[in-house]
Motif scaffolding. Structure first.
Motif, short mmCIF file in Angstrom:
data_model
loop_
_atom_site.label_atom_id
_atom_site.label_comp_id
_atom_site.label_asym_id
_atom_site.label_seq_id
_atom_site.Cartn_x
_atom_site.Cartn_y
_atom_site.Cartn_z
N PHE A 86 -12.48 9.34 10.19
CA PHE A 86 -13.14 8.56 11.23
C PHE A 86 -12.10 8.04 12.20
O PHE A 86 -10.93 7.91 11.85
CB PHE A 86 -13.83 7.33 10.59
CG PHE A 86 -15.33 7.43 10.52
CD1 PHE A 86 -15.95 8.37 9.70
CD2 PHE A 86 -16.13 6.55 11.25
CE1 PHE A 86 -17.32 8.44 9.61
CE2 PHE A 86 -17.51 6.62 11.17
CZ PHE A 86 -18.12 7.56 10.35
N ILE A 92 -11.88 4.63 13.72
CA ILE A 92 -12.55 3.34 13.66
C ILE A 92 -12.21 2.49 14.87
O ILE A 92 -11.05 2.38 15.26
CB ILE A 92 -12.18 2.62 12.35
CG1 ILE A 92 -12.81 3.39 11.18
CG2 ILE A 92 -12.67 1.17 12.37
CD1 ILE A 92 -12.44 2.88 9.82
N GLU A 93 -13.25 1.94 15.46
CA GLU A 93 -13.04 1.15 16.67
C GLU A 93 -13.26 -0.34 16.49
O GLU A 93 -12.74 -1.15 17.23
CB GLU A 93 -13.94 1.68 17.79
CG GLU A 93 -13.31 2.85 18.51
CD GLU A 93 -14.32 3.84 19.04
OE1 GLU A 93 -15.52 3.53 19.04
OE2 GLU A 93 -13.89 4.95 19.45
N SER A 94 -14.06 -0.68 15.50
CA SER A 94 -14.30 -2.10 15.27
C SER A 94 -14.86 -2.32 13.87
O SER A 94 -15.21 -1.36 13.19
CB SER A 94 -15.28 -2.65 16.30
OG SER A 94 -16.53 -2.02 16.14
N HIS A 95 -14.97 -3.56 13.52
CA HIS A 95 -15.57 -3.87 12.22
C HIS A 95 -16.23 -5.22 12.33
O HIS A 95 -16.01 -5.97 13.28
CB HIS A 95 -14.49 -3.91 11.14
CG HIS A 95 -13.58 -5.07 11.29
ND1 HIS A 95 -12.44 -5.02 12.07
CD2 HIS A 95 -13.65 -6.33 10.82
CE1 HIS A 95 -11.85 -6.20 12.05
NE2 HIS A 95 -12.55 -7.02 11.31
N HIS A 96 -17.03 -5.52 11.32
CA HIS A 96 -17.72 -6.80 11.32
C HIS A 96 -17.96 -7.23 9.89
O HIS A 96 -18.44 -6.45 9.08
CB HIS A 96 -19.05 -6.67 12.07
CG HIS A 96 -19.57 -7.98 12.52
ND1 HIS A 96 -19.89 -8.25 13.83
CD2 HIS A 96 -19.79 -9.14 11.86
CE1 HIS A 96 -20.30 -9.50 13.94
NE2 HIS A 96 -20.24 -10.06 12.75
N LEU A 148 -19.52 2.67 6.79
CA LEU A 148 -18.78 3.22 7.91
C LEU A 148 -19.85 3.87 8.78
O LEU A 148 -20.56 4.75 8.32
CB LEU A 148 -17.88 4.31 7.32
CG LEU A 148 -16.53 4.62 7.89
CD1 LEU A 148 -15.72 3.36 8.04
CD2 LEU A 148 -15.81 5.59 6.95
N ILE A 149 -19.98 3.40 10.03
CA ILE A 149 -21.08 3.88 10.86
C ILE A 149 -20.55 4.60 12.10
O ILE A 149 -19.72 4.06 12.82
CB ILE A 149 -21.95 2.68 11.30
CG1 ILE A 149 -22.46 1.94 10.06
CG2 ILE A 149 -23.10 3.13 12.19
CD1 ILE A 149 -22.94 0.54 10.34
N CYS A 150 -21.05 5.81 12.34
CA CYS A 150 -20.65 6.53 13.54
C CYS A 150 -21.51 6.04 14.69
O CYS A 150 -22.74 6.16 14.66
CB CYS A 150 -20.80 8.04 13.38
SG CYS A 150 -20.37 8.92 14.91
N ILE A 206 -21.58 6.39 6.28
CA ILE A 206 -20.86 6.75 5.07
C ILE A 206 -20.70 5.50 4.21
O ILE A 206 -20.33 4.45 4.72
CB ILE A 206 -19.46 7.32 5.40
CG1 ILE A 206 -19.60 8.70 6.06
CG2 ILE A 206 -18.60 7.42 4.14
CD1 ILE A 206 -18.27 9.35 6.40
N ASP A 207 -21.01 5.63 2.94
CA ASP A 207 -20.77 4.52 2.02
C ASP A 207 -19.37 4.69 1.48
O ASP A 207 -18.99 5.78 1.07
CB ASP A 207 -21.73 4.61 0.83
CG ASP A 207 -23.19 4.42 1.25
OD1 ASP A 207 -23.50 4.66 2.43
OD2 ASP A 207 -23.99 4.05 0.39
N TYR A 266 -18.92 -3.97 7.73
CA TYR A 266 -19.30 -2.76 8.46
C TYR A 266 -18.11 -2.32 9.31
O TYR A 266 -17.50 -3.15 10.00
CB TYR A 266 -20.46 -3.03 9.41
CG TYR A 266 -21.77 -3.42 8.74
CD1 TYR A 266 -22.70 -2.45 8.38
CD2 TYR A 266 -22.08 -4.75 8.49
CE1 TYR A 266 -23.90 -2.79 7.78
CE2 TYR A 266 -23.29 -5.11 7.89
CZ TYR A 266 -24.19 -4.13 7.54
OH TYR A 266 -25.39 -4.47 6.95
N PHE A 267 -17.82 -1.03 9.28
CA PHE A 267 -16.81 -0.47 10.18
C PHE A 267 -17.53 0.47 11.13
O PHE A 267 -18.40 1.24 10.70
CB PHE A 267 -15.74 0.31 9.41
CG PHE A 267 -14.66 -0.56 8.84
CD1 PHE A 267 -13.54 -0.88 9.59
CD2 PHE A 267 -14.78 -1.09 7.56
CE1 PHE A 267 -12.53 -1.70 9.08
CE2 PHE A 267 -13.78 -1.92 7.04
CZ PHE A 267 -12.66 -2.22 7.80
N TYR A 268 -17.16 0.40 12.40
CA TYR A 268 -17.81 1.24 13.41
C TYR A 268 -16.78 2.14 14.09
O TYR A 268 -15.65 1.72 14.34
CB TYR A 268 -18.45 0.37 14.49
CG TYR A 268 -19.47 -0.59 13.94
CD1 TYR A 268 -20.80 -0.20 13.79
CD2 TYR A 268 -19.11 -1.87 13.54
CE1 TYR A 268 -21.74 -1.08 13.27
CE2 TYR A 268 -20.04 -2.75 13.02
CZ TYR A 268 -21.36 -2.35 12.89
OH TYR A 268 -22.29 -3.22 12.37
#
Lengths: 147, 147
Positions: A128, A130-134, B93-95, B102-103, B136-138
Motif C-alpha cells: 500500500f 499509506i497517506e493517512s491514518h485515524h 487498511l482502506i484503499c 484489508i484486515d 484505520y489506515f488510508y
DNA sequence: TTGAATGCAAATAATTTGCACGGAT
DNA sequence: ATCCGTGCAAATTATTTGCATTCAA
C-alpha cells in the motif's frame, strides 16, 4: 475572499465561489468536526444563501482537495474536519453512552515514531501507499461512568 | 443451535432464535466485516427466512452484547464484524481509490504496549474509561498506485 | 401461556441527482 | 460568452418503526 483560498481553489481548477469560501470559513472558525447538516445550519444563521445539496457537493470537493477529512463516530452521519499539518494531528475519544466526542492531540511521546514504523511495515507487507491514518478510542466519559 | 450460543443469548436474557443464530453463524463462517445488506443477502441465499428489519435489530443487539463491533469505511454504510479476543485484534487498511479493505493483525512488536500506554494516558487526562480502540489506515492499494 | 421477537410495509434520515438558472472567469 | 456551480425538488439509499402475528421459554 482572501487571496489564499482563492488561489487554493484555482490551483485545483475550481471556481472560488462564495459558497465554497463560506464553508471553509465555518471549519476554520469552529475548528472542529461538523456534519453536513451542521454546516448548513451554521450558514443559515450567518445569512449565507446556500442549499444543502451545495453543502454536500462542496464537502466532497474539499475532501478530494485534501482540505477536509471524513470522520465517523457511529451516529449515522458523516462528519468532516479540517486536515491539519502532521504536527497538529489529533484523534478522537468517543463516549459510547452519550456520544460525546473529545479531540485529543499527541499525548504520548513515542506516538509519532511508533505510527511511522507501523505505517512503513504495513506499506511493505501489503504494498500500500499509506497517506493517512485515524485512531478512535471508545469508552465511557467521566459523566457516564457514574450512571 | 449449538448450546454455547444458546447460553450466550440466555445470559443476556434474550431468546435464542433461529434468526439470531443464523446471523452469528454468518459472521463466524465469513470471518469478516459485513454490512446489514450483505448479511441479509447471505441469509437469503441460505434459504433462511428473515426480514431486513430483523437483521438490523439483531445486529444492534449483538453490538450491545459485545459480540459484534461496528466498523466504518466511509462508503455510506455501517459494517459489522466479530469482536475477537484482545490477542487477535486487527485493524483496517482502506484503499481510498477502489474501496478495498484489508484486515491486518499485529505487525509491529510494540503495538500492544504502545497502545496500552496511550490508553492509560488518555484515561487519566480525560477521565474516560476506555474500552476499545480502532485504527484505520488510508491510502492506495497496490493496484490503484499504478493508475 | 405470554411477552419477546419477527416480517412486512410504511416512515424517517442522510445523501445524491436532474435540470434550468446564475455567476465566476 | 462560456460553462461550472448553484438552488430546488425529486430520487435514492440506509436504517428505523408500527403493528399484527408467531414462537421460544
Amino acid at each position: 475572499m482572501p487571496g489564499s483560498w482563492k488561489d487554493v481553489f484555482h490551483s485545483f481548477n475550481k471556481k472560488a465561489t462564495p459558497s465554497r469560501y463560506a464553508i471553509v470559513k465555518v471549519f476554520e472558525e469552529k475548528a472542529k468536526h461538523l456534519s453536513a447538516e451542521e454546516v448548513y445550519e451554521c450558514l443559515k444563521v450567518r445569512k449565507q444563501k446556500i442549499g444543502i445539496a451545495t453543502v454536500y457537493r462542496n464537502l466532497d470537493l474539499l475532501l478530494r482537495m485534501g482540505i477536509l477529512r471524513k470522520v465517523n463516530f457511529g451516529d449515522g452521519k458523516e462528519h468532516y474536519e479540517m486536515v491539519h499539518r502532521p504536527t497538529q494531528y489529533h484523534h478522537h475519544l468517543i463516549c459510547t453512552n452519550c456520544g460525546q466526542v473529545i479531540d485529543y492531540g499527541e499525548v504520548v511521546q513515542e506516538e509519532k515514531s511508533f505510527l511511522k514504523r507501523l505505517k512503513e511495515e504495513l506499506e511493505r507487507k501489503y504494498h500500500f501507499r499509506i497517506e493517512s491514518h485515524h485512531i478512535y478510542f471508545y469508552g465511557l466519559c467521566h459523566h457516564c461512568q457514574k450512571e
